[in-house]
Scaffold this motif. Structure first.
Motif, mmCIF file in Angstrom:
data_model
loop_
_atom_site.group_PDB
_atom_site.id
_atom_site.type_symbol
_atom_site.label_atom_id
_atom_site.label_comp_id
_atom_site.label_asym_id
_atom_site.label_seq_id
_atom_site.Cartn_x
_atom_site.Cartn_y
_atom_site.Cartn_z
ATOM 1 N N MET A 68 -1.438 22.443 4.461
ATOM 2 C CA MET A 68 -2.290 21.430 5.077
ATOM 3 C C MET A 68 -2.334 20.143 4.269
ATOM 4 S SD MET A 68 -5.510 23.600 6.529
ATOM 5 C CE MET A 68 -6.019 22.149 7.449
ATOM 6 N N LEU A 69 -1.526 20.034 3.238
ATOM 7 C CA LEU A 69 -1.595 18.903 2.314
ATOM 8 C C LEU A 69 -1.369 17.578 3.030
ATOM 9 C CD1 LEU A 69 -1.998 18.089 -0.609
ATOM 10 C CD2 LEU A 69 0.451 18.380 -0.985
ATOM 11 N N LYS A 70 -0.454 17.550 3.983
ATOM 12 C CA LYS A 70 -0.148 16.320 4.712
ATOM 13 C C LYS A 70 -0.756 16.320 6.108
ATOM 14 C CE LYS A 70 4.157 15.291 2.255
ATOM 15 N NZ LYS A 70 5.598 15.000 2.383
ATOM 16 N N THR A 90 -4.646 31.125 12.389
ATOM 17 C CA THR A 90 -6.053 31.006 12.754
ATOM 18 C C THR A 90 -6.820 30.219 11.699
ATOM 19 O OG1 THR A 90 -5.944 33.112 13.936
ATOM 20 C CG2 THR A 90 -8.125 32.297 13.354
ATOM 21 N N LEU A 91 -6.500 30.452 10.440
ATOM 22 C CA LEU A 91 -7.183 29.730 9.366
ATOM 23 C C LEU A 91 -6.820 28.247 9.374
ATOM 24 C CD1 LEU A 91 -9.215 30.500 7.244
ATOM 25 C CD2 LEU A 91 -7.383 30.759 5.602
ATOM 26 N N GLU A 148 -8.802 22.968 9.852
ATOM 27 C CA GLU A 148 -8.623 21.666 10.485
ATOM 28 C C GLU A 148 -9.936 21.162 11.069
ATOM 29 O OE1 GLU A 148 -6.728 18.567 10.635
ATOM 30 O OE2 GLU A 148 -5.284 20.198 10.437
ATOM 31 N N GLY A 149 -10.744 22.081 11.602
ATOM 32 C CA GLY A 149 -12.051 21.686 12.120
ATOM 33 C C GLY A 149 -12.941 21.109 11.039
ATOM 34 N N GLY A 157 -14.920 24.555 16.547
ATOM 35 C CA GLY A 157 -14.503 23.200 16.213
ATOM 36 C C GLY A 157 -13.017 23.035 15.986
ATOM 37 N N GLY A 158 -12.277 24.145 15.851
ATOM 38 C CA GLY A 158 -10.843 24.042 15.616
ATOM 39 C C GLY A 158 -10.102 23.464 16.804
ATOM 40 N N LEU A 159 -10.430 23.919 18.008
ATOM 41 C CA LEU A 159 -9.774 23.407 19.216
ATOM 42 C C LEU A 159 -10.051 21.922 19.390
ATOM 43 C CD1 LEU A 159 -10.644 26.320 21.663
ATOM 44 C CD2 LEU A 159 -8.416 25.834 20.677
ATOM 45 N N LEU A 160 -11.302 21.534 19.194
ATOM 46 C CA LEU A 160 -11.696 20.145 19.369
ATOM 47 C C LEU A 160 -10.951 19.241 18.389
ATOM 48 C CD1 LEU A 160 -15.388 19.280 20.114
ATOM 49 C CD2 LEU A 160 -13.974 17.702 18.831
#
Length: 650
Positions: free
Chosen positions: A253-255, A420-421, A426-427, A325-328
């Motif tokens: 997720m760094l970038k 999933t994580l 991301e949320g 909140g992940g989907l959003l």
């Protein structure tokens, strides 16, 4: 488009036209429009303006550009990977056989199309239209900002315990490279255990299998803990696995979506490859049909049981990841004109089909294990961690080439968990970066924030990798996505339908889909009925059942019954998430002026910045709209002195 009150909602074209007419400026007896010029006197005014020296025009605030997905499939694969998680493998098959086999599919698909799909579309549409995370997106209705804060709380709890599952998976994956497998009867350490049925008896008097001994003693160490009050020391092997898991999440997720969007090409597709291979292998095993029959045999009487319907609804929420909140957040990185209805149907259908077909991979091999042991399938079936780390590894140990199959299975679990994580993290990151946009523009600060976030999660997760960590894991798992999540989604549905306006929301969706096919508008009529009537009603039913079940049943893990203070702690976790709605609603009302009714009406009115993404998509990016609300009507009287300090643009 009008909302249910019959008035055009703020920000709509009707209101914009009215404001333009009302917000006139009187210039020495002449009325000019809000953009600063009078059409009838334009030539004269222009010649006067050109004869004066130009004065500096205030520079608008720079807007930090927002990332977007590198391609259409990155978003689809990210959402599918986020939704298709461990619940599809270890929860759905168990619920299916426990609630009447194939009959369970009836309430499951009813709940899917009445609650799951409508709420899924609502989250994707909110994120895509507002181009904002779970907190900032509620500028469409500032009164409900607490929903975004509540989503952030739920995501935090889920991330806290979900990566522990990945740590367990790492431990098993490393152990799978041994031949024979350390939990199989072929291992020398288990020779006496497998040959003596009285060895390792549990508190229930049943003989423990080698997989149960490996899980409880070598992995968890739960035999050395008495309960919540005595977690014991941190197990260093699991602590290292947990650290490795968080390092992988940080690097992926760094970038932002530029890196995680590329990773999902592997992590979202590899589990399907493994599932297909397991289904083919399971179909060739003796006794596999017995397991499949046990999985699908219908029990029509179960349809009258309320628990079946509650299980179906809870599985929909658990699997689709609604209200976290992940989907959003992921939808907020979409292009404005993306067909969100099509994506919703593709993702939800793919997710549920994956759950159904995963049952064949699971129960065909469990049927073979039952045939080898000479016992009914019911005695070897399990759910949750018990299925993924006890029952299924034991079944894999009985297959020829067990080392290969074990490596494949735990690699699949790792991919499912990581995807999933990604969505949950991301949320959280999107919500924070939208509230503090300066972090988004500075790569170093953004990386430091992500690293600090992962490190804090790692430190908090150490409690869950102690000897008694499984007790805390079960507590957080049971209450983090319980009644608090249902209340959050209920208020989200009610707020959009009745405060923001369901008609306006449907119009927003049509505005996003530039060339809206006829079927889209017809499908929206169905979703509108669900958002207003059916979905809130079913959410209230689920909420009522959860409270009744929570009051009447005790929480337990194995033979350990949780104390009253432990259950109260879990209730406090769920209440903390949903109480954010009330707290931030009070804050929003207190910020406004006027009577209580006036404050409420102002608090549910969208901010002007809500439709900036819509304006930008049409190429109208000349001016930056600040988030302050402008009341109408207003009148400004200018004199000749005002022209010496500013330049009017035609």
């Amino acid at each position: 488009m009008q909302d249910q009150s019959g008035k055009a909602p703020p920000g709509s074209p009707a209101v914009a036209a009215a404001n333009t007419a009302q917000n006139s400026v009187h210039l020495n007896g002449h009325s000019i429009s809000q953009n600063g010029h009078n059409p009838s006197a334009a030539p004269a005014a222009q010649s006067q303006i050109e004869s004066r020296p130009s004065s500096p025009v205030p520079t608008p605030t720079a807007v930090i550009p927002r990332e977007q997905w590198g391609g259409k499939y990155e978003f689809l694969l990210s959402c599918i990977g986020y939704c298709v998680g461990l619940g599809n493998v270890w929860r759905f098959p168990y619920l299916c056989y426990r609630n009447g086999g194939g009959v369970f599919l009836i309430p499951y698909f009813i709940m899917l199309f009445v609650t799951g799909v409508p709420l899924f579309l609502m989250e994707l549409s909110l994120g895509q239209y507002g181009a904002a995370g779970p907190i900032t997106v509620w500028k469409c209705c500032p009164l409900l900002k607490g929903i975004g804060i509540g989503m952030l709380c739920v995501s935090t709890l889920v991330c806290l315990y979900y990566n522990v599952i990945i740590a367990w998976t790492f431990y098993y994956l490393g152990s799978s490279f041994q031949s024979p497998l350390p939990w199989s009867c072929d291992a020398l350490a288990n020779a006496a255990l497998c040959g003596n049925a009285t060895t390792g008896n549990s508190s229930t008097g049943r003989a423990l299998s080698p997989t149960e001994i490996f899980w409880n003693e070598q992995v968890l160490g739960v035999v050395h803990s008495e309960g919540l009050h005595n977690p014991g020391p941190v197990r260093w092997q699991l602590a290292l696995c947990l650290l490795a898991a968080w390092i992988i999440i940080f690097l992926c997720m760094l970038k932002g979506i530029r890196s995680s969007g590329k990773v999902v090409y592997v992590t979202a597709t590899f589990p399907y490859f493994v599932l297909i291979v397991l289904i083919i292998r399971g179909a060739t095993l003796e006794g596999s049909l017995q397991g499949v029959a046990f999985y699908l045999t219908p029990d029509w009487g179960r349809l009258a049981n309320a628990q079946v319907w509650n299980d179906a609804a809870s599985q929909i929420f658990y699997s689709l990841g609604i209200g976290v909140g992940g989907l959003l957040s992921m939808a907020s990185y979409n292009k404005f004109d993306n067909n969100v209805i099509r994506d919703t149907l593709v993702i939800t259908t793919g997710n549920c089909c994956t759950s159904f077909f995963a049952g064949f991979a699971i129960f065909s091999i469990l049927g073979h294990m039952a045939w080898r042991k000479g016992v009914p399938v019911r005695e070897v079936a399990d759910t949750g961690p018990g299925l993924a780390f006890v029952a299924y590894p034991e079944a894999l140990a009985l297959l020829p080439g067990s080392v290969f199959w074990s490596i494949m299975f735990f690699l699949m679990l790792f991919m499912l968990g990581v995807d999933t994580l990604f969505g949950n993290m991301e949320g959280i990151t999107t919500a924070v970066l939208d509230e503090f946009p300066q972090l988004r523009g500075n790569t170093l600060h953004k990386s430091l924030f992500l690293g600090l976030l992962c490190f804090c999660f790692y430190l908090m997760g150490l409690l869950l990798v102690t000897n008694g960590g499984i007790y805390w894991f079960t507590l957080i798992d049971s209450f983090s996505t319980s009644f608090g999540l249902i209340i959050i989604t209920l208020f989200m549905c009610i707020g959009i339908s009745f405060f923001y306006g369901v008609n306006q929301f449907c119009q927003d969706i049509i505005d996003m889909i530039c060339h809206c096919p006829p079927w889209c508008t017809k499908v929206l009529l169905y979703f509108k009925a669900c958002w207003v009537f059916f979905t809130p009603f079913l959410l209230l039913f689920i909420l009522t059942y959860i409270f009744i079940e929570m009051y009447n049943t005790s929480l337990h893990y194995g033979s350990y019954v949780y104390p009253r203070w432990g259950k109260a702690l879990g209730v406090c976790m769920g209440a903390t998430c949903c109480l954010q709605i009330l707290i931030w609603a009070i804050v929003a009302i207190c910020k406004e002026t006027g009577t209580l009714k006036d404050r409420f009406q102002k608090a549910i009115r969208p901010l002007n910045s809500w439709r900036v993404n819509n304006l930008n998509s049409a190429g109208r990016t000349e001016e930056h709209v600040e988030p302050e609300r402008v009341e109408a009507p207003f009148t400004v009287t200018l004199t000749d002195m005002d022209f010496t300090a500013m330049t009017w643009e035609a």
